[in-house]
Enzyme design. Structure first.
Site, mmCIF file in Angstrom:
data_model
loop_
_atom_site.group_PDB
_atom_site.id
_atom_site.type_symbol
_atom_site.label_atom_id
_atom_site.label_comp_id
_atom_site.label_asym_id
_atom_site.label_seq_id
_atom_site.Cartn_x
_atom_site.Cartn_y
_atom_site.Cartn_z
ATOM 1 N NE ARG A 83 32.943 49.478 41.267
ATOM 2 C CZ ARG A 83 33.316 48.210 41.462
ATOM 3 N NH1 ARG A 83 34.511 47.944 41.940
ATOM 4 N NH2 ARG A 83 32.497 47.220 41.189
ATOM 5 C CG ASP A 139 35.091 40.239 39.136
ATOM 6 O OD1 ASP A 139 33.938 39.817 38.937
ATOM 7 O OD2 ASP A 139 35.457 41.399 38.837
ATOM 8 C CB ALA A 198 27.912 26.326 29.061
ATOM 9 C CE LYS A 225 24.150 19.302 23.677
ATOM 10 N NZ LYS A 225 25.343 19.457 24.522
HETATM 11 O O1 F6P Z 1 32.814 43.613 41.883
HETATM 12 C C1 F6P Z 1 33.201 43.080 40.678
HETATM 13 C C2 F6P Z 1 32.171 43.388 39.621
HETATM 14 O O2 F6P Z 1 30.927 42.848 40.014
HETATM 15 C C3 F6P Z 1 32.559 42.911 38.243
HETATM 16 O O3 F6P Z 1 32.274 41.561 38.004
HETATM 17 C C4 F6P Z 1 31.735 43.830 37.388
HETATM 18 O O4 F6P Z 1 32.310 43.945 36.112
HETATM 19 C C5 F6P Z 1 31.780 45.110 38.140
HETATM 20 O O5 F6P Z 1 32.007 44.782 39.492
HETATM 21 C C6 F6P Z 1 30.538 45.943 38.055
HETATM 22 O O6 F6P Z 1 30.759 47.108 38.775
HETATM 23 P P1 F6P Z 1 29.635 48.173 39.119
HETATM 24 O O7 F6P Z 1 28.719 47.555 40.121
HETATM 25 O O8 F6P Z 1 30.388 49.313 39.668
HETATM 26 O O9 F6P Z 1 28.918 48.449 37.841
#
Ligand code: F6P
Length: 340
Positions: A83, A139, A198, A225
């Site tokens: 990132r 996601d 769920a 349940k």
């Molecule tokens: O890549 C998406 C994701 O896995 C999201 O679902 C999650 O909130 C986020 O990345 C977590 O990011 P990191 O690995 O930087 O903590």
């Protein structure tokens, strides 16, 4: 600058490929498809390491068809990912573009989710070459596609865990809050809530109503349940599943329902990001990677590759990034109805 791909589309092209943002199972399959797709068109691929950071720090090397052998089935990304906060700085982006020009790269293919495609869009606006995106995020919150590489695998990984938790929840008559990934999007949560049967699901897109949740648990209890699974997307409560349980513990106990002794929280976390991609993700990654490789040779630019129905589609970055993907309310209703 006129992109070389447009003026001389049959010449030997140099195509950069990178993976960026959260890794997703199937990224390697997409890299393989790009490299072999480019090779089939007579071009050469340059692998850029650590996402956009690799363009800034000049971390790149040629990637040939044999270099991508035996990666189709592996999770993560052989190119690594990042990132890249530096990319918000226009000066830094100019340095990235300078790398592309210095290396004689004609087109760049960026594999990743919405942050990646925003970065790709910015480069496209600042560079004369071709930039193309391949939709990949667990996601599944990216516009311009129905589904993205990694989503199916992440769902199956979470579902397997939920099935296992169901076994122990039933045996001990316990209430489980299972947190799945999705800070801003509830697509994984919704999918596995339906698939895992769920009793309730909480999503960031839907305003949280803890009174409603306590009532669902109470009425399940009344119908016999006793054990119950609540799937909680990471971003559905500011404190995640733990914070949620903390908030409703007292109301539950006052109704004589599961208090801390009978309720448990399981956070599935990054387990969902790793592992071998499912066949669906491998096929999707192969189709999108190949389509992007061909499009690069045809001189196409500024497009995200995704899938609509079962058809590969291309959408301009601005349209894809502006699209707000909606939660399927029929699936949400289904969770509540089928909890029975
Ligand atoms: O890549 C998406 C994701 O896995 C999201 O679902 C999650 O909130 C986020 O990345 C977590 O990011 P990191 O690995 O930087 O903590």
């Amino acid at each position: 600058m006129t992109p070389r791909a447009v003026t001389d589309r049959f010449s030997h092209m140099r195509i950069g490929v990178l993976t960026s943002g959260g890794d997703a199972p199937g990224m390697n399959a997409a890299i393989r498809a790009v490299v072999r797709g480019v090779s089939a068109e007579g071009g050469e691929t340059i692998g850029i390491r650590r996402g956009f950071g690799g363009l800034i720090d000049c971390l790149h090397a040629p990637l040939g068809p044999r270099d991508v052998a035996n990666i189709l089935q592996r999770g993560g990304s052989i190119l690594d990912t990042s990132r890249e906060p530096r990319f918000h700085d226009p000066e830094i982006r100019r340095a990235a573009v300078a790398t592309l020009e210095r290396e004689g790269i004609d087109a760049l293919i960026a594999i990743g989710g919405s942050g990646t495609q925003q970065g790709a869009h910015c480069i496209q606006e600042e560079w004369g070459g071709c930039v193309l995106g391949v939709a990949s995020t667990i996601d599944n919150d990216l516009g311009g596609t129905d589904t993205s590489i990694g989503f199916d695998t992440a769902c199956n990984t979470a579902l397997e865990a939920i099935d296992r938790i169901r076994d122990t929840a039933n045996s001990l008559d316990r209430l489980f809050f299972i947190e799945v990934m999705g800070r801003h999007a509830g697509f994984i949560a919704l999918e596995v809530a339906v698939g895992g049967g769920a009793e309730a699901v909480l999503l960031p897109e839907i305003e949280l109503d803890t009174g409603w949740l306590v009532e669902v648990i109470r009425s399940n209890h009344e119908r016999g349940k006793i054990s119950c699974i609540v799937v909680v997307a990471e971003g559905a409560h500011p404190g995640g599943a733990r914070g949620l349980l903390h908030e409703i513990e007292d109301p539950l106990e006052s109704l004589g329902l599961a208090g801390s002794a009978d309720a448990r929280v399981t956070i599935l976390g990054h387990i969902q990001r790793g592992g071998n991609p499912t066949v669906r993700d491998r096929v999707l990654a192969s189709r999108l990677g190949m389509a992007a490789a061909r499009a690069a040779h045809a001189g196409k630019r500024g497009l995200l590759f995704g899938v609509r129905g079962n058809v590969v589609c291309e959408t301009s970055f601005d349209i894809a990034l502006a699209e707000k993907k909606e939660i399927d309310r029929t699936l949400l209703d289904m969770v509540n109805t089928l909890a029975g």
